[in-house]
Design a protein around this motif. Structure first.
Motif, mmCIF file in Angstrom:
data_model
loop_
_atom_site.group_PDB
_atom_site.id
_atom_site.type_symbol
_atom_site.label_atom_id
_atom_site.label_comp_id
_atom_site.label_asym_id
_atom_site.label_seq_id
_atom_site.Cartn_x
_atom_site.Cartn_y
_atom_site.Cartn_z
ATOM 1 N N ARG A 117 0.683 -1.065 0.049
ATOM 2 C CA ARG A 117 0.047 -0.082 0.017
ATOM 3 C C ARG A 117 0.793 1.213 -0.005
ATOM 4 O O ARG A 117 0.375 2.220 -0.945
ATOM 5 C CB ARG A 117 -1.042 0.044 1.407
ATOM 6 C CG ARG A 117 -1.769 1.303 1.415
ATOM 7 C CD ARG A 117 -2.664 1.135 2.377
ATOM 8 N NE ARG A 117 -2.054 0.626 3.747
ATOM 9 C CZ ARG A 117 -1.468 1.426 4.576
ATOM 10 N NH1 ARG A 117 -1.327 2.839 4.312
ATOM 11 N NH2 ARG A 117 -1.074 0.974 5.766
ATOM 12 N N ILE A 118 1.946 1.087 0.847
ATOM 13 C CA ILE A 118 2.887 2.489 1.075
ATOM 14 C C ILE A 118 3.640 2.451 -0.377
ATOM 15 O O ILE A 118 3.877 3.720 -0.810
ATOM 16 C CB ILE A 118 3.778 2.480 2.147
ATOM 17 C CG1 ILE A 118 2.975 2.520 3.209
ATOM 18 C CG2 ILE A 118 4.665 3.737 1.966
ATOM 19 C CD1 ILE A 118 3.398 2.180 4.686
ATOM 20 N N GLN A 119 4.207 1.551 -0.945
ATOM 21 C CA GLN A 119 4.695 1.642 -2.158
ATOM 22 C C GLN A 119 4.009 2.071 -3.122
ATOM 23 O O GLN A 119 4.385 2.892 -4.074
ATOM 24 C CB GLN A 119 5.177 -0.073 -2.618
ATOM 25 C CG GLN A 119 6.315 -0.477 -1.920
ATOM 26 C CD GLN A 119 6.516 -1.800 -2.060
ATOM 27 O OE1 GLN A 119 5.823 -2.537 -2.983
ATOM 28 N NE2 GLN A 119 7.320 -2.534 -1.226
ATOM 29 N N ARG A 120 2.449 1.890 -3.411
ATOM 30 C CA ARG A 120 1.643 2.678 -4.304
ATOM 31 C C ARG A 120 1.703 4.196 -3.871
ATOM 32 O O ARG A 120 1.622 4.760 -4.862
ATOM 33 C CB ARG A 120 0.362 1.938 -4.324
ATOM 34 C CG ARG A 120 0.396 0.590 -4.849
ATOM 35 C CD ARG A 120 -1.131 -0.005 -5.039
ATOM 36 N NE ARG A 120 -1.821 -0.048 -3.897
ATOM 37 C CZ ARG A 120 -1.876 -1.198 -2.833
ATOM 38 N NH1 ARG A 120 -1.246 -2.402 -3.580
ATOM 39 N NH2 ARG A 120 -2.431 -1.262 -2.068
ATOM 40 N N LYS A 121 1.588 4.412 -2.880
ATOM 41 C CA LYS A 121 1.646 5.746 -2.460
ATOM 42 C C LYS A 121 2.545 6.703 -2.639
ATOM 43 O O LYS A 121 2.503 7.650 -3.046
ATOM 44 C CB LYS A 121 1.177 5.856 -0.689
ATOM 45 C CG LYS A 121 0.993 7.332 -0.100
ATOM 46 C CD LYS A 121 0.784 7.187 1.347
ATOM 47 C CE LYS A 121 0.392 8.615 1.803
ATOM 48 N NZ LYS A 121 0.295 8.585 3.267
ATOM 49 N N VAL A 122 3.817 6.109 -2.573
ATOM 50 C CA VAL A 122 5.049 6.881 -2.882
ATOM 51 C C VAL A 122 5.733 6.644 -4.156
ATOM 52 O O VAL A 122 6.798 7.276 -4.366
ATOM 53 C CB VAL A 122 6.116 6.493 -1.637
ATOM 54 C CG1 VAL A 122 5.572 6.621 -0.067
ATOM 55 C CG2 VAL A 122 6.564 5.139 -1.745
ATOM 56 N N ALA A 123 5.204 5.789 -4.935
ATOM 57 C CA ALA A 123 5.774 5.419 -6.216
ATOM 58 C C ALA A 123 5.949 6.846 -6.942
ATOM 59 O O ALA A 123 7.063 7.043 -7.693
ATOM 60 C CB ALA A 123 4.663 4.566 -7.044
ATOM 61 N N GLU A 124 4.942 7.764 -7.049
ATOM 62 C CA GLU A 124 5.149 8.944 -7.976
ATOM 63 C C GLU A 124 6.392 9.759 -7.325
ATOM 64 O O GLU A 124 6.960 10.195 -8.127
ATOM 65 C CB GLU A 124 3.706 9.782 -7.848
ATOM 66 C CG GLU A 124 4.206 11.229 -8.763
ATOM 67 C CD GLU A 124 2.775 11.821 -8.685
ATOM 68 O OE1 GLU A 124 2.765 12.804 -9.376
ATOM 69 O OE2 GLU A 124 1.776 11.177 -8.197
ATOM 70 N N SER A 125 6.592 9.898 -5.882
ATOM 71 C CA SER A 125 7.562 10.657 -5.360
ATOM 72 C C SER A 125 8.974 10.154 -5.556
ATOM 73 O O SER A 125 9.814 10.663 -5.923
ATOM 74 C CB SER A 125 7.309 10.704 -3.846
ATOM 75 O OG SER A 125 5.832 11.524 -3.584
ATOM 76 N N LEU A 126 9.027 8.651 -5.401
ATOM 77 C CA LEU A 126 10.173 8.060 -5.822
ATOM 78 C C LEU A 126 10.511 8.321 -7.271
ATOM 79 O O LEU A 126 11.966 8.311 -7.544
ATOM 80 C CB LEU A 126 9.985 6.558 -5.634
ATOM 81 C CG LEU A 126 10.021 6.123 -4.031
ATOM 82 C CD1 LEU A 126 9.991 4.656 -4.067
ATOM 83 C CD2 LEU A 126 11.464 6.264 -3.396
ATOM 84 N N GLU A 127 9.566 8.049 -8.223
ATOM 85 C CA GLU A 127 9.969 8.409 -9.795
ATOM 86 C C GLU A 127 10.376 9.763 -9.902
ATOM 87 O O GLU A 127 11.370 9.992 -10.809
ATOM 88 C CB GLU A 127 8.751 8.315 -10.492
ATOM 89 C CG GLU A 127 8.949 8.208 -12.032
ATOM 90 C CD GLU A 127 7.749 7.887 -12.683
ATOM 91 O OE1 GLU A 127 7.573 8.040 -14.075
ATOM 92 O OE2 GLU A 127 6.420 7.465 -11.889
ATOM 93 N N GLN A 128 9.983 10.710 -9.215
ATOM 94 C CA GLN A 128 10.385 12.347 -9.344
ATOM 95 C C GLN A 128 11.811 12.251 -8.946
ATOM 96 O O GLN A 128 12.512 13.031 -9.446
ATOM 97 C CB GLN A 128 9.680 13.069 -8.568
ATOM 98 C CG GLN A 128 7.985 13.181 -9.116
ATOM 99 C CD GLN A 128 7.241 14.140 -8.324
ATOM 100 O OE1 GLN A 128 7.424 14.375 -6.937
ATOM 101 N NE2 GLN A 128 5.915 14.348 -8.632
ATOM 102 N N LEU A 129 12.322 11.711 -7.754
ATOM 103 C CA LEU A 129 13.741 11.738 -7.395
ATOM 104 C C LEU A 129 14.578 10.966 -8.513
ATOM 105 O O LEU A 129 15.966 11.120 -8.409
ATOM 106 C CB LEU A 129 13.907 10.895 -5.942
ATOM 107 C CG LEU A 129 13.548 11.725 -5.002
ATOM 108 C CD1 LEU A 129 13.319 10.990 -3.450
ATOM 109 C CD2 LEU A 129 13.790 13.095 -4.853
ATOM 110 N N GLY A 130 13.958 9.977 -9.385
ATOM 111 C CA GLY A 130 14.695 9.281 -10.517
ATOM 112 C C GLY A 130 16.202 8.957 -10.039
ATOM 113 O O GLY A 130 16.148 7.670 -9.171
#
Length: 407
Positions: free
Chosen positions: A106-119
Motif C-alpha cells: 500500500r505504501i509502495q503505491r502511495k510513494v511511487a510517484e515521489s520516488l519516480e520524481q527523484l529518479g
C-alpha cells in the motif's frame, strides 16, 4: 465458546489489561528479556523525541528490572526484531515480517510517484547500499535540498535523505542497526532470512490482513472498532465494525458490558477465563499489592494507545501535550502518567539536563482523590531516583509539585 455479552466491573477489567501489559507487578521469575517483552506486547512504539530517554526504551524499562537500551539495539542488529508501521512506527518481532506485506505494498503505491520524481537519486542510493551497506544517512552526499516530511515552506531535506525515507516507508530498505540516535540502513531482501522471504512471497493478501488484525487484537486485548487504527490497516468505519461482528458471530470475540461505562468494548473470548480470575479477586475484595514499585509511563506506552479506554477504565484524562502550544499546556510537554497498583494517580513532567546530569521534574502532580501518605511519598522518591539513574542523571530537582518529599 459464546458470543453473548460478558458483564464485568471496570476494576477487574483494568487489572486484566494491566496484567496483559506486564504492568500489574513486575514479572520477577524469571526476569523477562526485551525480546520476550516485545513479543508479549506484540510491538513497541518508536519515537524520536528525546526530552528524556526515547519512548521505546521507557516502555521496556517500565516492565523490565535493570533494562539497558543497548539490549533493544542489539536485538535489531541481530535481526530478531524489525522496525515498521503497526500502531505507528514500531519495533516488531521479526517472525511477523510476512503479515506486513499488504502495508508495504500500500505504501509502495502511495510513494511511487515521489520516488519516480527523484529518479536517479533513488537508483544511486540503492546501488550505494548494495555495494557498501549498512550505511547511515550522513554517508550519502547531496547538495540539492527538497521538501521532506517535516519541512514547511523552505526545502531543507537532502535529496538522498528523502529517498531513504521513501524507500524505508515502502519497505525496500530497512533499519538494521542503531547507534543510539543514528540509524543504519540496508536492503531489505538481503537482510531478512530466506525462510521469511519465502513465507512473505507466498503470503496472500487476505491471510496477511487477517493475521494483522489478530495481532492488533492481541496487542489491545480490550478494543473498540471505532479506533481509526483498528487492525493497523486503512479500514473504513463499516469495515471495522464488520471485522468485529464477524468475530463475534464466530465466537472468537465477546462484547463487554462494563459497569459505569457507556462505550462498547470487546475482547478475545479466549481471555475470558483469565479475566474471570480478576473478577473473582474484586468480588473477594482482594486489593492489588501496593508494595510493587510505582511506575512512570511514557506518553506512547502501549497501555495509553487508546485515550478513551484510559478515561473509561481508569477515570483518568490523558493528553500528550508536546504538540500543544506552550500557553495552552496544562501539565507539560512530556507529562508521564504515574501508575501505582491498578490506578493512574497523577503525572510527572520530566526533562534531562544532560550537561549537568540532573533530572528536572517540571511538574509532579497527583489526582485530587489521592491521599498523600508517607508511604506514597517514599514510593515517589524511590521511583524518581530510579528514573534518574536510568536516564544517566545523578541528581533530581523538582520545580513544581503538590507532594512534599525529600530527595
Amino acid at each position: 465458546m459464546t458470543n453473548t455479552t460478558f458483564s464485568v466491573d471496570k476494576i477487574a477489567l483494568r487489572r486484566f489489561l494491566l496484567s496483559k501489559q506486564a504492568l500489574l507487578g513486575l514479572e520477577q521469575s524469571p526476569v523477562p528479556d526485551p525480546l520476550h517483552m516485545v513479543k508479549k506486547l506484540e510491538c513497541v512504539q518508536l519515537d524520536p523525541v528525546s526530552v528524556v530517554e526515547r519512548n521505546q526504551h521507557l516502555v521496556l524499562a517500565a516492565r523490565i528490572p535493570g533494562y539497558d537500551p543497548k539490549q533493544l539495539d542489539d536485538l535489531l542488529e541481530e535481526g530478531k526484531v524489525f522496525e515498521y508501521f503497526a500502531n505507528a512506527a514500531c519495533v516488531i518481532p521479526i517472525e511477523d515480517f510476512p503479515m506486513f506485506k499488504p502495508t508495504r505494498e500500500r505504501i509502495q503505491r502511495k510513494v511511487a510517484e515521489s520516488l519516480e520524481q527523484l529518479g536517479l537519486v533513488v537508483d544511486a542510493v540503492i546501488e550505494q547500499l548494495k555495494s557498501e551497506g549498512p550505511l547511515p544517512s550522513r554517508a550519502f552526499q547531496s547538495e540539492k535540498r527538497v521538501h521532506g516530511y517535516w519541512d514547511n515552506k523552505t526545502p531543507k531535506t537532502k535529496e538522498t535523505s528523502l529517498a531513504l525515507n521513501l524507500l524505508l516507508d515502502s519497505g525496500v530498505i530497512r533499519v538494521v542497526r542503531r547507534d543510539r540516535t543514528e540509524r543504519y540502513f540496508d536492503i531489505t531482501e538481503r537482510t531478512v532470512g530466506a525462510d521469511l522471504l519465502k513465507k512473505t512471497k507466498a503470503m496472500d493478501e487476505t491471510t496477511a490482513r487477517a493475521l494483522l488484525i489478530e495481532k492488533y487484537l492481541r496487542a489491545y486485548r480490550v478494543f473498540d472498532p471505532r479506533d481509526a487504527r483498528f487492525g493497523w490497516q486503512k479500514l473504513t468505519a463499516a469495515e471495522r465494525r464488520e471485522e468485529v461482528e464477524k468475530r463475534v458471530a464466530s465466537g472468537s470475540v465477546t462484547p463487554l458490558e462494563i459497569d459505569g461505562v457507556k462505550r462498547q468494548y470487546y475482547m478475545l473470548t479466549k481471555d475470558l477465563d483469565e479475566l474471570g480470575t480478576f473478577v473473582q479477586d474484586v468480588r473477594n475484595r482482594d486489593s492489588v499489592n501496593l508494595d510493587d514499585a510505582l511506575t512512570f509511563l511514557p506518553p506512547l506506552d502501549n497501555l495509553l494507545w487508546s485515550r478513551d479506554r484510559i478515561k473509561d477504565l481508569f477515570d483518568f484524562d490523558y493528553k500528550w501535550e508536546i504538540y500543544t502550544p506552550r500557553m495552552k499546556r496544562k501539565y507539560g510537554p512530556y507529562a508521564m502518567p504515574i501508575l501505582w497498583g491498578d490506578r493512574l494517580i497523577g503525572r510527572m513532567d520530566p526533562q534531562i539536563d544532560r550537561k549537568n546530569g540532573v533530572l528536572i521534574v517540571r511538574l509532579l502532580q497527583l489526582e485530587p482523590w489521592v491521599e498523600k501518605t508517607t508511604g506514597l511519598q517514599i514510593k515517589l522518591r524511590e521511583a524518581l531516583e530510579k528514573f534518574a539513574v536510568f536516564n544517566c542523571a545523578a541528581d533530581v530537582r523538582i520545580e513544581n509539585s503538590d507532594v512534599k518529599m525529600k530527595l
